[in-house]
Design a protein around this motif. Structure first.
Motif, PDB file in Angstrom:
ATOM      1  N   ILE A   1       0.875  -1.177   0.000  1.00  0.00           N
ATOM      2  CA  ILE A   1       0.000   0.000   0.000  1.00  0.00           C
ATOM      3  C   ILE A   1       0.907   1.220   0.000  1.00  0.00           C
ATOM      4  O   ILE A   1       1.910   1.256   0.707  1.00  0.00           O
ATOM      5  CB  ILE A   1      -0.952  -0.006   1.215  1.00  0.00           C
ATOM      6  CG1 ILE A   1      -1.966   1.137   1.117  1.00  0.00           C
ATOM      7  CG2 ILE A   1      -0.176   0.057   2.531  1.00  0.00           C
ATOM      8  CD1 ILE A   1      -3.142   0.985   2.102  1.00  0.00           C
ATOM      9  N   ARG A   2       0.586   2.189  -0.859  1.00  0.00           N
ATOM     10  CA  ARG A   2       1.414   3.394  -0.951  1.00  0.00           C
ATOM     11  C   ARG A   2       0.520   4.604  -1.088  1.00  0.00           C
ATOM     12  O   ARG A   2      -0.570   4.506  -1.650  1.00  0.00           O
ATOM     13  CB  ARG A   2       2.302   3.357  -2.205  1.00  0.00           C
ATOM     14  CG  ARG A   2       3.382   2.311  -2.192  1.00  0.00           C
ATOM     15  CD  ARG A   2       4.303   2.505  -3.392  1.00  0.00           C
ATOM     16  NE  ARG A   2       3.562   2.541  -4.638  1.00  0.00           N
ATOM     17  CZ  ARG A   2       3.601   3.530  -5.505  1.00  0.00           C
ATOM     18  NH1 ARG A   2       4.354   4.582  -5.282  1.00  0.00           N
ATOM     19  NH2 ARG A   2       2.901   3.488  -6.617  1.00  0.00           N
ATOM     20  N   VAL A   3       1.027   5.741  -0.637  1.00  0.00           N
ATOM     21  CA  VAL A   3       0.300   6.988  -0.844  1.00  0.00           C
ATOM     22  C   VAL A   3       1.170   7.879  -1.706  1.00  0.00           C
ATOM     23  O   VAL A   3       2.356   8.040  -1.442  1.00  0.00           O
ATOM     24  CB  VAL A   3       0.013   7.706   0.490  1.00  0.00           C
ATOM     25  CG1 VAL A   3      -0.695   9.029   0.242  1.00  0.00           C
ATOM     26  CG2 VAL A   3      -0.813   6.825   1.405  1.00  0.00           C
ATOM     27  N   ARG A   4       0.577   8.399  -2.765  1.00  0.00           N
ATOM     28  CA  ARG A   4       1.332   9.309  -3.612  1.00  0.00           C
ATOM     29  C   ARG A   4       0.405  10.434  -4.022  1.00  0.00           C
ATOM     30  O   ARG A   4      -0.654  10.186  -4.590  1.00  0.00           O
ATOM     31  CB  ARG A   4       1.847   8.548  -4.840  1.00  0.00           C
ATOM     32  CG  ARG A   4       3.200   9.078  -5.312  1.00  0.00           C
ATOM     33  CD  ARG A   4       3.827   8.115  -6.292  1.00  0.00           C
ATOM     34  NE  ARG A   4       3.518   8.493  -7.655  1.00  0.00           N
ATOM     35  CZ  ARG A   4       3.642   7.682  -8.690  1.00  0.00           C
ATOM     36  NH1 ARG A   4       4.059   6.449  -8.515  1.00  0.00           N
ATOM     37  NH2 ARG A   4       3.369   8.091  -9.899  1.00  0.00           N
ATOM     38  N   ALA A   5       0.801  11.646  -3.718  1.00  0.00           N
ATOM     39  CA  ALA A   5       0.020  12.836  -4.069  1.00  0.00           C
ATOM     40  C   ALA A   5      -1.452  12.682  -3.691  1.00  0.00           C
ATOM     41  O   ALA A   5      -2.343  12.965  -4.480  1.00  0.00           O
ATOM     42  CB  ALA A   5       0.170  13.130  -5.571  1.00  0.00           C
ATOM     43  N   GLY A   6      -1.686  12.212  -2.474  1.00  0.00           N
ATOM     44  CA  GLY A   6      -3.054  12.114  -1.970  1.00  0.00           C
ATOM     45  C   GLY A   6      -3.847  10.913  -2.469  1.00  0.00           C
ATOM     46  O   GLY A   6      -4.983  10.699  -2.075  1.00  0.00           O
ATOM     47  N   ARG A   7      -3.224  10.124  -3.356  1.00  0.00           N
ATOM     48  CA  ARG A   7      -3.911   8.922  -3.837  1.00  0.00           C
ATOM     49  C   ARG A   7      -3.315   7.675  -3.186  1.00  0.00           C
ATOM     50  O   ARG A   7      -2.138   7.662  -2.845  1.00  0.00           O
ATOM     51  CB  ARG A   7      -3.802   8.796  -5.365  1.00  0.00           C
ATOM     52  CG  ARG A   7      -4.540   9.893  -6.120  1.00  0.00           C
ATOM     53  CD  ARG A   7      -4.551   9.624  -7.616  1.00  0.00           C
ATOM     54  NE  ARG A   7      -5.308   8.428  -7.980  1.00  0.00           N
ATOM     55  CZ  ARG A   7      -6.633   8.414  -8.085  1.00  0.00           C
ATOM     56  NH1 ARG A   7      -7.324   9.483  -7.870  1.00  0.00           N
ATOM     57  NH2 ARG A   7      -7.268   7.299  -8.409  1.00  0.00           N
ATOM     58  N   VAL A   8      -4.171   6.682  -3.022  1.00  0.00           N
ATOM     59  CA  VAL A   8      -3.734   5.452  -2.357  1.00  0.00           C
ATOM     60  C   VAL A   8      -3.653   4.339  -3.393  1.00  0.00           C
ATOM     61  O   VAL A   8      -4.606   4.120  -4.154  1.00  0.00           O
ATOM     62  CB  VAL A   8      -4.719   5.056  -1.238  1.00  0.00           C
ATOM     63  CG1 VAL A   8      -4.285   3.754  -0.569  1.00  0.00           C
ATOM     64  CG2 VAL A   8      -4.826   6.176  -0.210  1.00  0.00           C
ATOM     65  N   TYR A   9      -2.512   3.680  -3.450  1.00  0.00           N
ATOM     66  CA  TYR A   9      -2.327   2.588  -4.402  1.00  0.00           C
ATOM     67  C   TYR A   9      -2.122   1.280  -3.643  1.00  0.00           C
ATOM     68  O   TYR A   9      -1.175   1.150  -2.878  1.00  0.00           O
ATOM     69  CB  TYR A   9      -1.114   2.857  -5.297  1.00  0.00           C
ATOM     70  CG  TYR A   9      -1.259   4.110  -6.121  1.00  0.00           C
ATOM     71  CD1 TYR A   9      -1.836   4.055  -7.393  1.00  0.00           C
ATOM     72  CD2 TYR A   9      -0.848   5.350  -5.625  1.00  0.00           C
ATOM     73  CE1 TYR A   9      -1.992   5.212  -8.146  1.00  0.00           C
ATOM     74  CE2 TYR A   9      -1.012   6.506  -6.375  1.00  0.00           C
ATOM     75  CZ  TYR A   9      -1.583   6.432  -7.642  1.00  0.00           C
ATOM     76  OH  TYR A   9      -1.745   7.565  -8.387  1.00  0.00           O
ATOM     77  N   VAL A  10      -3.036   0.359  -3.860  1.00  0.00           N
ATOM     78  CA  VAL A  10      -2.959  -0.933  -3.174  1.00  0.00           C
ATOM     79  C   VAL A  10      -2.723  -2.015  -4.212  1.00  0.00           C
ATOM     80  O   VAL A  10      -3.375  -2.036  -5.262  1.00  0.00           O
ATOM     81  CB  VAL A  10      -4.278  -1.242  -2.419  1.00  0.00           C
ATOM     82  CG1 VAL A  10      -4.181  -2.583  -1.731  1.00  0.00           C
ATOM     83  CG2 VAL A  10      -4.610  -0.137  -1.429  1.00  0.00           C
ATOM     84  N   ARG A  11      -1.760  -2.864  -3.926  1.00  0.00           N
ATOM     85  CA  ARG A  11      -1.576  -4.031  -4.780  1.00  0.00           C
ATOM     86  C   ARG A  11      -1.683  -5.278  -3.913  1.00  0.00           C
ATOM     87  O   ARG A  11      -0.934  -5.433  -2.953  1.00  0.00           O
ATOM     88  CB  ARG A  11      -0.200  -4.013  -5.434  1.00  0.00           C
ATOM     89  CG  ARG A  11      -0.140  -3.112  -6.637  1.00  0.00           C
ATOM     90  CD  ARG A  11       1.259  -3.130  -7.164  1.00  0.00           C
ATOM     91  NE  ARG A  11       1.367  -2.443  -8.430  1.00  0.00           N
ATOM     92  CZ  ARG A  11       2.482  -2.390  -9.131  1.00  0.00           C
ATOM     93  NH1 ARG A  11       3.577  -2.980  -8.670  1.00  0.00           N
ATOM     94  NH2 ARG A  11       2.515  -1.745 -10.270  1.00  0.00           N
TER      95      ARG A  11
END
Ligand SMILES: [Zn+2]
Length: 248
Positions: free
Chosen positions: A47-57
């Motif tokens: 799980i990562r946060v980048r520029a206010g967006r959350v990316y889950v793999r």
């Protein structure tokens, strides 16, 4: 797979809402959460946060997992992101599934089959380093640079975007650039810089090793999109500082 994309987003959104207890924690919009199944080598989720967006793999070994297992995993990942304690129940539900004989066997097979392929691949998800190298070699080096091993990095490093290792004749490019958000000309510029390291080998003067000689720098500045690339570099580096500040 019958699970809808929106449903997955909501599961993670709920986890954020329930685990965010102080104002310091943040709760993203449902639409700012992206959840994908990903063919990792072995059982692994990120799980990562980048520029206010959350990316889950989520490991694709979990693509047939029951809803309560996905829910438990969402709580585990979000708790990790927010530095919260993981609720016991979710931990138990997750482990019961992750350590079932079926999943253990599948993850063993995935590790064996995928492990090596991922390590040395010039072809990324978006960009092919082999093609980029050949194009640059033709256009700027008269085809004279002998092709080294070209590979995307294992980690998504932001601090080091490219690296030339003369001893192992390898150019490694950070996987963070293998993204549709990054323009191809910028990836080309990073590869071009590493190719210059092959053309202008490091020189040792008074026991110190100099990598970027004046002639290296002059040739680099002659690159058509040099100025634009420097602007992008600033942006990427600034972003990585913001990210670190958020994590601290
Ligand atoms: Zn360099």
């Amino acid at each position: 797979m019958s699970r809808s994309d929106l449903h997955l987003k909501r599961v993670f959104y709920d986890a954020f809402r329930q685990l965010s207890t102080t104002r310091k924690h943040f709760v993203p919009e449902v639409t700012a959460i992206e959840v994908k199944f990903y063919p990792y080598a072995g059982l692994h989720h990120t799980i990562r946060v980048r520029a206010g967006r959350v990316y889950v793999r989520i490991s694709d070994l979990f693509s047939a997992a029951p809803p309560e297992v996905i829910r438990a995993l969402a709580f585990l990942l979000v708790a990790r992101l927010l530095s919260r304690k993981v609720p016991r129940l979710h931990e138990r539900v997750y482990r019961a599934y992750a350590f079932s004989p079926e999943i253990l066997r599948a993850s063993d097979i995935a590790r064996r089959q995928r492990g090596r392929k991922i390590i040395s691949s010039a072809r990324g998800r978006v960009y092919d380093l082999g093609r980029i190298f050949s194009r640059l070699n033709r256009r700027y080096f008269g085809g004279e640079i002998e092709r080294p091993v070209l590979t995307w990095s294992q980690r998504r490093a932001r601090s080091i975007l490219g690296h030339h290792d003369g001893a192992h004749n390898t150019i490694t490019i950070s996987r963070v650039l293998d993204s549709a958000d990054v323009p191809e000309w910028f990836v080309e510029y990073i590869v071009f810089h590493e190719m210059l390291h092959i053309k202008h080998p490091a020189r040792i003067i008074n026991g110190r090793r100099y990598y970027h000689s004046p002639s290296f720098r002059a040739e680099e500045r002659s690159y058509p999109r040099y100025g634009q690339a420097q602007d992008w570099l600033d942006r990427v580096i600034r972003k990585s500082h913001e990210l670190r500040a958020r994590a601290a």
